[in-house]
Motif scaffolding. Structure first.
Motif, PDB file in Angstrom:
ATOM      1  N   ARG A  67       0.640  -1.078   0.237  1.00  0.00           N
ATOM      2  CA  ARG A  67      -0.117  -0.079   0.073  1.00  0.00           C
ATOM      3  C   ARG A  67       0.834   1.452  -0.089  1.00  0.00           C
ATOM      4  O   ARG A  67       0.419   2.306  -0.253  1.00  0.00           O
ATOM      5  N   GLY A  68       2.039   1.222   0.638  1.00  0.00           N
ATOM      6  CA  GLY A  68       3.063   2.268   0.385  1.00  0.00           C
ATOM      7  C   GLY A  68       3.710   2.381   1.741  1.00  0.00           C
ATOM      8  O   GLY A  68       4.029   1.724   2.333  1.00  0.00           O
ATOM      9  N   SER A  69       4.003   3.938   2.053  1.00  0.00           N
ATOM     10  CA  SER A  69       5.018   4.112   3.228  1.00  0.00           C
ATOM     11  C   SER A  69       3.927   3.713   4.633  1.00  0.00           C
ATOM     12  O   SER A  69       3.007   3.427   4.577  1.00  0.00           O
ATOM     13  N   THR A  70       5.081   3.309   5.442  1.00  0.00           N
ATOM     14  CA  THR A  70       4.258   2.886   6.895  1.00  0.00           C
ATOM     15  C   THR A  70       4.955   3.783   7.903  1.00  0.00           C
ATOM     16  O   THR A  70       5.798   4.684   7.920  1.00  0.00           O
ATOM     17  N   VAL A  71       3.904   3.812   8.901  1.00  0.00           N
ATOM     18  CA  VAL A  71       4.318   4.518  10.465  1.00  0.00           C
ATOM     19  C   VAL A  71       4.587   3.515  11.298  1.00  0.00           C
ATOM     20  O   VAL A  71       3.497   2.766  11.600  1.00  0.00           O
ATOM     21  N   ASP A  72       5.564   3.567  12.291  1.00  0.00           N
ATOM     22  CA  ASP A  72       5.559   2.502  13.225  1.00  0.00           C
ATOM     23  C   ASP A  72       5.058   3.229  14.504  1.00  0.00           C
ATOM     24  O   ASP A  72       5.751   4.395  14.753  1.00  0.00           O
ATOM     25  N   LEU A  73       4.320   2.562  15.240  1.00  0.00           N
ATOM     26  CA  LEU A  73       3.994   2.850  16.540  1.00  0.00           C
ATOM     27  C   LEU A  73       4.068   1.806  17.475  1.00  0.00           C
ATOM     28  O   LEU A  73       4.039   0.589  17.211  1.00  0.00           O
ATOM     29  N   LYS A  74       4.594   1.968  18.674  1.00  0.00           N
ATOM     30  CA  LYS A  74       4.696   1.145  19.548  1.00  0.00           C
ATOM     31  C   LYS A  74       3.921   1.269  21.168  1.00  0.00           C
ATOM     32  O   LYS A  74       3.865   2.476  21.445  1.00  0.00           O
ATOM     33  N   LEU A  75       3.075   0.155  21.239  1.00  0.00           N
ATOM     34  CA  LEU A  75       2.087   0.032  22.380  1.00  0.00           C
ATOM     35  C   LEU A  75       2.591  -0.735  23.402  1.00  0.00           C
ATOM     36  O   LEU A  75       2.778  -1.868  23.266  1.00  0.00           O
ATOM     37  N   ALA A  76       2.715  -0.305  24.613  1.00  0.00           N
ATOM     38  CA  ALA A  76       3.186  -1.184  25.636  1.00  0.00           C
ATOM     39  C   ALA A  76       1.999  -1.168  26.666  1.00  0.00           C
ATOM     40  O   ALA A  76       1.520  -0.223  27.080  1.00  0.00           O
ATOM     41  N   VAL A  77       1.581  -2.505  26.998  1.00  0.00           N
ATOM     42  CA  VAL A  77       0.731  -2.682  27.722  1.00  0.00           C
ATOM     43  C   VAL A  77       1.050  -3.586  28.997  1.00  0.00           C
ATOM     44  O   VAL A  77       1.810  -4.475  28.962  1.00  0.00           O
ATOM     45  N   SER A  78       0.195  -3.557  30.223  1.00  0.00           N
ATOM     46  CA  SER A  78       0.266  -4.302  31.285  1.00  0.00           C
ATOM     47  C   SER A  78      -0.303  -5.441  30.965  1.00  0.00           C
ATOM     48  O   SER A  78      -1.204  -5.319  30.628  1.00  0.00           O
ATOM     49  N   THR A 124       5.897  -4.812  32.455  1.00  0.00           N
ATOM     50  CA  THR A 124       5.114  -4.265  33.747  1.00  0.00           C
ATOM     51  C   THR A 124       4.942  -2.903  33.993  1.00  0.00           C
ATOM     52  O   THR A 124       5.384  -2.022  32.785  1.00  0.00           O
ATOM     53  N   THR A 125       4.317  -2.386  34.662  1.00  0.00           N
ATOM     54  CA  THR A 125       3.665  -0.950  34.964  1.00  0.00           C
ATOM     55  C   THR A 125       5.062   0.080  34.824  1.00  0.00           C
ATOM     56  O   THR A 125       5.043   0.905  34.114  1.00  0.00           O
ATOM     57  N   ASP A 126       5.874  -0.212  35.684  1.00  0.00           N
ATOM     58  CA  ASP A 126       7.078   0.598  35.687  1.00  0.00           C
ATOM     59  C   ASP A 126       7.894   0.571  34.615  1.00  0.00           C
ATOM     60  O   ASP A 126       8.327   1.616  34.228  1.00  0.00           O
ATOM     61  N   THR A 127       7.988  -0.447  33.935  1.00  0.00           N
ATOM     62  CA  THR A 127       8.954  -0.725  32.448  1.00  0.00           C
ATOM     63  C   THR A 127       7.975   0.157  31.654  1.00  0.00           C
ATOM     64  O   THR A 127       8.874   1.021  30.713  1.00  0.00           O
ATOM     65  N   ILE A 128       6.783   0.252  31.640  1.00  0.00           N
ATOM     66  CA  ILE A 128       6.052   1.163  30.585  1.00  0.00           C
ATOM     67  C   ILE A 128       6.133   2.478  30.906  1.00  0.00           C
ATOM     68  O   ILE A 128       6.633   3.254  29.880  1.00  0.00           O
ATOM     69  N   ILE A 129       6.313   2.810  32.063  1.00  0.00           N
ATOM     70  CA  ILE A 129       6.322   4.342  32.448  1.00  0.00           C
ATOM     71  C   ILE A 129       7.874   4.796  32.039  1.00  0.00           C
ATOM     72  O   ILE A 129       7.753   5.883  31.181  1.00  0.00           O
ATOM     73  N   ILE A 143      -0.691   1.454  28.253  1.00  0.00           N
ATOM     74  CA  ILE A 143      -1.620   1.134  29.347  1.00  0.00           C
ATOM     75  C   ILE A 143      -1.031   0.413  30.288  1.00  0.00           C
ATOM     76  O   ILE A 143      -0.571  -0.663  30.286  1.00  0.00           O
ATOM     77  N   VAL A 144      -1.584   1.094  31.521  1.00  0.00           N
ATOM     78  CA  VAL A 144      -0.869   0.584  32.855  1.00  0.00           C
ATOM     79  C   VAL A 144      -2.088   0.622  34.182  1.00  0.00           C
ATOM     80  O   VAL A 144      -3.167   1.058  33.830  1.00  0.00           O
ATOM     81  N   LEU A 145      -1.463  -0.324  34.988  1.00  0.00           N
ATOM     82  CA  LEU A 145      -2.526  -0.414  36.118  1.00  0.00           C
ATOM     83  C   LEU A 145      -2.108   0.640  37.107  1.00  0.00           C
ATOM     84  O   LEU A 145      -0.960   0.670  37.502  1.00  0.00           O
ATOM     85  N   GLY A 146      -2.980   1.449  37.347  1.00  0.00           N
ATOM     86  CA  GLY A 146      -2.835   2.378  38.666  1.00  0.00           C
ATOM     87  C   GLY A 146      -2.608   3.702  37.977  1.00  0.00           C
ATOM     88  O   GLY A 146      -1.956   3.888  36.883  1.00  0.00           O
ATOM     89  N   PHE A 147      -2.669   4.712  38.917  1.00  0.00           N
ATOM     90  CA  PHE A 147      -2.122   6.124  38.352  1.00  0.00           C
ATOM     91  C   PHE A 147      -0.654   6.353  39.047  1.00  0.00           C
ATOM     92  O   PHE A 147      -0.444   6.289  40.039  1.00  0.00           O
ATOM     93  N   HIS A 148      -0.008   6.804  38.061  1.00  0.00           N
ATOM     94  CA  HIS A 148       1.469   7.161  38.505  1.00  0.00           C
ATOM     95  C   HIS A 148       1.968   8.641  38.017  1.00  0.00           C
ATOM     96  O   HIS A 148       2.378   8.755  36.772  1.00  0.00           O
ATOM     97  N   PRO A 149       1.383   9.687  38.720  1.00  0.00           N
ATOM     98  CA  PRO A 149       1.773  10.946  38.312  1.00  0.00           C
ATOM     99  C   PRO A 149       3.209  11.300  37.932  1.00  0.00           C
ATOM    100  O   PRO A 149       4.115  10.891  38.377  1.00  0.00           O
TER     101      PRO A 149
END
Length: 299
Positions: free
Chosen positions: A96-107, A137-142, A154-160
């Motif tokens: 189809r043509g050019s691509t865009v790479d996105l990375k989604l990290a999930v718990s 893990t959540t810490d690694t995602i942050i 997408i993580v478990l809990g709020f980590h401001p």
């Protein structure tokens, strides 16, 4: 063993079949997932066992389980399936043509919910995006978001964090998952003291494991750990096999728990609230592919 014969038997379809048997514990359900008649699936397994000269499946009970050799094949199958899926996606997008790479990290537990269906819809509408989904893990995602190693988490809990934007993805609460014949299955709610003597199965260093350890330490009790499982995807199967209990967010894991015929009992403690957040860096541009994926996930 003739390695040429082994190459002939270790086809992608057979590898997927062995992995599916490990997940479901039933040959017929695994065959149904792959659209193979059970008799043909059984022949595939038998031919592979003949070439290997050893059993892949334990057949002593009503449900099937993988032997150590079977587990090794299932792990190979997982990696091979990921490679094939990635190759198919790459070919389709290159056409189809050019691509865009996105990375989604999930718990880990997040994958149990409706996330795969959300991503499927997004990718169908955004063929230019090549998406990588990583379980961490959540810490690694942050840390990965802050370092630029992931685009959305997408993580478990709020980590401001002043550099990150947290938006509620799912409101949830922790519950204890047990087999239906377990004594705890008859309880309406549970407290930490109710599970301290049970073999607990949670991935090491996960947010849930750390939280349970911290609360047990505050209460002056010790947790009893069951067999080591490295990812949440395998936990429900292990609990289904009667090897212990686990703790998961109740809402996000409801479909997986029900599919396994397990029971989830809420933890009646203030600390058991486990809201799930979608996280991006603050500088996401409106109209960007990241913003589009974020909007889809929050819809």
């Amino acid at each position: 063993m003739k390695w040429e014969a082994l190459d002939d038997q270790l086809t992608p379809r057979t590898l997927r079949l062995i992995a599916a048997i490990g997940r479901f514990g039933h040959l017929s359900r695994a065959a149904e997932e792959l659209h193979i008649v059970p008799s043909a699936a059984s022949r595939r397994v038998s031919k592979l066992e003949d070439v290997l000269g050893t059993d892949i499946l334990n057949r002593q009970s009503n449900t099937l389980s993988l032997t150590n050799v079977g587990l090794a094949i299932a792990e190979l199958a997982r990696h091979r399936a990921e490679e094939i899926d990635a190759l198919q996606a790459d070919i389709a997008r290159l056409k189809r043509g050019s691509t865009v790479d996105l990375k989604l990290a999930v718990s880990g537990p997040v994958i149990f919910g409706g996330l795969p269906e959300q991503l499927r819809g997004y990718l169908r509408a955004n063929f230019q995006v090549r998406l990588s989904v990583i379980e961490q893990t959540t810490d690694t995602i942050i840390q990965g978001l802050l370092a630029g190693d992931a685009d959305i988490g997408i993580v478990l809990g709020f980590h401001p964090s002043p550099s990150l934007d947290f938006v509620l993805y799912r409101a949830d609460r922790l519950g204890v998952v047990v087999p239906p014949d377990h004594p705890l299955s008859r309880k309406a709610a549970l407290h930490l003291k109710d599970i301290v003597s049970e073999p607990l199965i949670v991935p090491h260093a996960s947010m849930i494991a750390d939280l349970l350890e911290a609360k047990a330490s505050e209460s002056g009790v010790g947790l009893q750990h069951g067999i080591a499982v490295s990812d949440f995807a395998s936990i429900c199967r292990v609990v289904e096999g009667g090897l212990g209990i686990t703790v998961l967010p109740m809402g996000i894991s409801a479909s997986e728990v029900a599919k396994r015929g397990l029971v989830c009992i809420p933890i009646d403690e203030d600390w058991a609230r486990c809201d799930i957040y979608l996280v991006t860096r603050n500088n996401v541009e409106a109209g960007s592919d990241i913003a589009g994926l974020k909007q889809t996930l929050l819809a």
